[in-house]
Design an enzyme around this catalytic site. Sequence first.
Site, mmCIF file in Angstrom:
data_model
loop_
_atom_site.group_PDB
_atom_site.id
_atom_site.type_symbol
_atom_site.label_atom_id
_atom_site.label_comp_id
_atom_site.label_asym_id
_atom_site.label_seq_id
_atom_site.Cartn_x
_atom_site.Cartn_y
_atom_site.Cartn_z
ATOM 1 N N GLY A 139 -2.621 7.905 6.020
ATOM 2 C CA GLY A 139 -2.179 7.733 4.634
ATOM 3 C C GLY A 139 -3.315 8.045 3.671
ATOM 4 C CB ILE A 173 -7.662 4.560 3.710
ATOM 5 C CG1 ILE A 173 -7.371 3.601 2.554
ATOM 6 C CG2 ILE A 173 -9.119 4.371 4.160
ATOM 7 C CD1 ILE A 173 -7.518 2.130 2.899
ATOM 8 N N GLY A 174 -6.671 7.088 5.364
ATOM 9 C CA GLY A 174 -6.856 7.933 6.553
ATOM 10 C C GLY A 174 -7.219 9.363 6.180
ATOM 11 C CG ASP A 183 0.784 8.108 9.903
ATOM 12 O OD1 ASP A 183 -0.046 7.719 9.056
ATOM 13 O OD2 ASP A 183 1.960 7.686 9.936
ATOM 14 C CB ILE A 192 -9.410 -0.268 6.910
ATOM 15 C CG1 ILE A 192 -10.713 0.411 7.362
ATOM 16 C CG2 ILE A 192 -9.350 -0.333 5.394
ATOM 17 C CD1 ILE A 192 -10.976 1.767 6.710
ATOM 18 C CG ASN A 222 -6.106 -5.740 3.155
ATOM 19 O OD1 ASN A 222 -7.074 -6.386 3.540
ATOM 20 N ND2 ASN A 222 -6.143 -4.917 2.111
ATOM 21 C CG HIS A 263 -11.084 -7.847 1.931
ATOM 22 N ND1 HIS A 263 -11.934 -7.507 0.924
ATOM 23 C CD2 HIS A 263 -10.064 -6.950 1.875
ATOM 24 C CE1 HIS A 263 -11.454 -6.458 0.275
ATOM 25 N NE2 HIS A 263 -10.315 -6.103 0.841
HETATM 26 N N1 LIG Z 1 -10.141 -3.749 4.198
HETATM 27 C C1 LIG Z 1 -10.177 -3.268 2.974
HETATM 28 O O1 LIG Z 1 -11.155 -3.444 2.253
HETATM 29 C C2 LIG Z 1 -9.037 -2.464 2.455
HETATM 30 C C3 LIG Z 1 -7.838 -2.468 3.130
HETATM 31 N N2 LIG Z 1 -6.785 -1.700 2.708
HETATM 32 C C4 LIG Z 1 -5.594 -1.709 3.540
HETATM 33 O O2 LIG Z 1 -5.577 -0.516 4.325
HETATM 34 C C5 LIG Z 1 -4.229 -0.233 4.730
HETATM 35 C C6 LIG Z 1 -3.921 1.245 4.520
HETATM 36 O O3 LIG Z 1 -3.993 1.578 3.158
HETATM 37 P P1 LIG Z 1 -3.553 3.059 2.668
HETATM 38 O O4 LIG Z 1 -4.161 4.088 3.518
HETATM 39 O O5 LIG Z 1 -3.763 3.092 1.200
HETATM 40 O O6 LIG Z 1 -1.975 2.991 2.975
HETATM 41 P P2 LIG Z 1 -0.949 4.222 3.161
HETATM 42 O O7 LIG Z 1 0.409 3.655 3.019
HETATM 43 O O8 LIG Z 1 -1.347 5.360 2.291
HETATM 44 O O9 LIG Z 1 -1.186 4.665 4.684
HETATM 45 C C7 LIG Z 1 -0.810 3.870 5.756
HETATM 46 C C8 LIG Z 1 -0.331 4.795 6.854
HETATM 47 O O10 LIG Z 1 -0.060 4.006 8.018
HETATM 48 C C9 LIG Z 1 0.997 4.649 8.680
HETATM 49 N N3 LIG Z 1 1.594 3.743 9.672
HETATM 50 C C10 LIG Z 1 2.462 2.737 9.484
HETATM 51 N N4 LIG Z 1 2.758 2.159 10.664
HETATM 52 C C11 LIG Z 1 2.044 2.800 11.600
HETATM 53 C C12 LIG Z 1 1.905 2.666 13.002
HETATM 54 N N5 LIG Z 1 2.588 1.742 13.685
HETATM 55 N N6 LIG Z 1 1.079 3.506 13.649
HETATM 56 C C13 LIG Z 1 0.389 4.457 12.981
HETATM 57 N N7 LIG Z 1 0.476 4.639 11.657
HETATM 58 C C14 LIG Z 1 1.291 3.817 10.985
HETATM 59 C C15 LIG Z 1 1.950 5.063 7.578
HETATM 60 O O11 LIG Z 1 2.832 6.077 8.019
HETATM 61 C C16 LIG Z 1 0.964 5.543 6.514
HETATM 62 O O12 LIG Z 1 0.735 6.945 6.607
HETATM 63 C C17 LIG Z 1 -3.355 -1.209 3.921
HETATM 64 O O13 LIG Z 1 -2.980 -2.302 4.742
HETATM 65 C C18 LIG Z 1 -4.282 -1.681 2.816
HETATM 66 O O14 LIG Z 1 -3.938 -2.952 2.323
HETATM 67 C C19 LIG Z 1 -6.872 -0.931 1.587
HETATM 68 C C20 LIG Z 1 -8.052 -0.905 0.857
HETATM 69 C C21 LIG Z 1 -9.206 -1.691 1.229
HETATM 70 O O1 LIG Z 2 -6.543 -4.853 -2.847
HETATM 71 C C1 LIG Z 2 -5.934 -4.311 -1.907
HETATM 72 O O2 LIG Z 2 -4.769 -4.556 -1.606
HETATM 73 C C2 LIG Z 2 -6.687 -3.331 -1.070
HETATM 74 C C3 LIG Z 2 -7.997 -3.911 -0.758
HETATM 75 O O3 LIG Z 2 -8.143 -4.715 0.125
HETATM 76 C C4 LIG Z 2 -9.088 -3.621 -1.683
HETATM 77 O O4 LIG Z 2 -9.050 -2.629 -2.418
HETATM 78 O O5 LIG Z 2 -10.035 -4.413 -1.682
#
Ligand SMILES: NC(=O)C1=CN([C@@H]2O[C@H](COP(=O)(O)OP(=O)(O)OC[C@H]3O[C@@H](n4cnc5c(N)ncnc54)[C@H](O)[C@@H]3O)[C@@H](O)[C@H]2O)C=CC1
Ligand SMILES: O=C([O-])CC(=O)C(=O)O
Length: 320
Positions: free
Chosen positions: A12, A14-15, A34, A119, A121, A176
């Site tokens: 997605g 981040i990926g 994915d 990563i 959440n 977090h």
């Molecule tokens: N730890 C941190 O500091 C942060 C964590 N996050 C979290 O990272 C995660 C991803 O965020 P984004 O990339 O923006 O989301 P996104 O929605 O753009 O990408 C997520 C991807 O995961 C895929 N997916 C869903 N189920 C799956 C599975 N079973 N196997 C493989 N792929 C699967 C989806 O098809 C999608 O392409 C979210 O949970 C978000 O809350 C986001 C920002 C910071």
């Molecule tokens: O806020 C969110 O949902 C995503 C995240 O963890 C961050 O950007 O720190």
Amino acid sequence: MARAKIALIGAGQIGGTLAHLAAIKELGDVVLFDIAEGTPQGKALDIAESGPSEKFDATLKGTNSYSDIAGADVCIVTAGVPRKPGMSRDDLLGINLKVMKAVGEGIAANAPDAFVICITNPLDAMVWALREFSGLPHKKVVGMAGVLDSARFRHFLSLEFNVSMKDVSAFVLGGHGDTMVPLTRYSTVAGIPLPDLVEMNWTTQEKLDAIVQRTRDGGAEIVGLLKTGSAFYAPATSAIEMAEAYLKDQRRLLPCAAWCDGEFGLKGMYVGVPTIIGANGIEKVVNIKLAKDEQEMFNSSVEAVKGLVEACKGIDDSLA
Ligand SMILES: NC(=O)C1=CN([C@@H]2O[C@H](COP(=O)(O)OP(=O)(O)OC[C@H]3O[C@@H](n4cnc5c(N)ncnc54)[C@H](O)[C@@H]3O)[C@@H](O)[C@H]2O)C=CC1
Ligand SMILES: O=C([O-])CC(=O)C(=O)O
């Protein structure tokens, strides 16, 4: 020497950014996995086509099959769902826990020697669940949050002091979430601790308190602006910093959600703490001394994470 192999589970926002950064920095060959058909293939091809201009040597492959991550040196997991305005990260627990089960099993079967950076959440509970589902050694499974939260804190501080971000260091520990603990005493401008800078009248305690709160709300601020998802550039950069530390055995001292068993008085749990990342994964949890008020904030963050882990156990019997 063969190039390292970097598997990105989730293609997605981040990926895709991770794939682009890994290629530009020539950290290794990249596999984007994915469940969405076409997305990882399309992003891999698009990034590969930037190679002639950017002049990197790296192959990029998009896939819907776990067998393609076989033998990966690093797996970075972003699979799952991000939050939307009005939601907390904790609201994602049920849906993303199921995703961690599938991902943990896929990594265990295909890339059991990888260094795994989670990563997804809510981060501290998801990295715990991913470790449980994968069965990999604790020192090889870690969560990314502290590098990002500290980077946000550093950015806001550099604006306040009107100095280069390079000269600002900061530590954010704990879970977090809303209870994260930005440590002002351990945060500095060119080595000068923030409380000293208040005494020097370079800022005021009120302004510093506001920056601490903005850091805690950093994720929500971006969610509120984007409306359709959450931050992805800085989160990807933060995880790449961790992956690079492992692949190049840099022994970086970075705050990460790491397994603590004894450190900080904790009995077997994941939470944000200072760590050293090198060729063996988490080489060490750095058990810094906390002042009474810092310890109290850390304790309440630990309790919040424990509550989420208990919620995971309530949803999936195999974790209990
Ligand atoms: N730890 C941190 O500091 C942060 C964590 N996050 C979290 O990272 C995660 C991803 O965020 P984004 O990339 O923006 O989301 P996104 O929605 O753009 O990408 C997520 C991807 O995961 C895929 N997916 C869903 N189920 C799956 C599975 N079973 N196997 C493989 N792929 C699967 C989806 O098809 C999608 O392409 C979210 O949970 C978000 O809350 C986001 C920002 C910071
Ligand atoms: O806020 C969110 O949902 C995503 C995240 O963890 C961050 O950007 O720190």
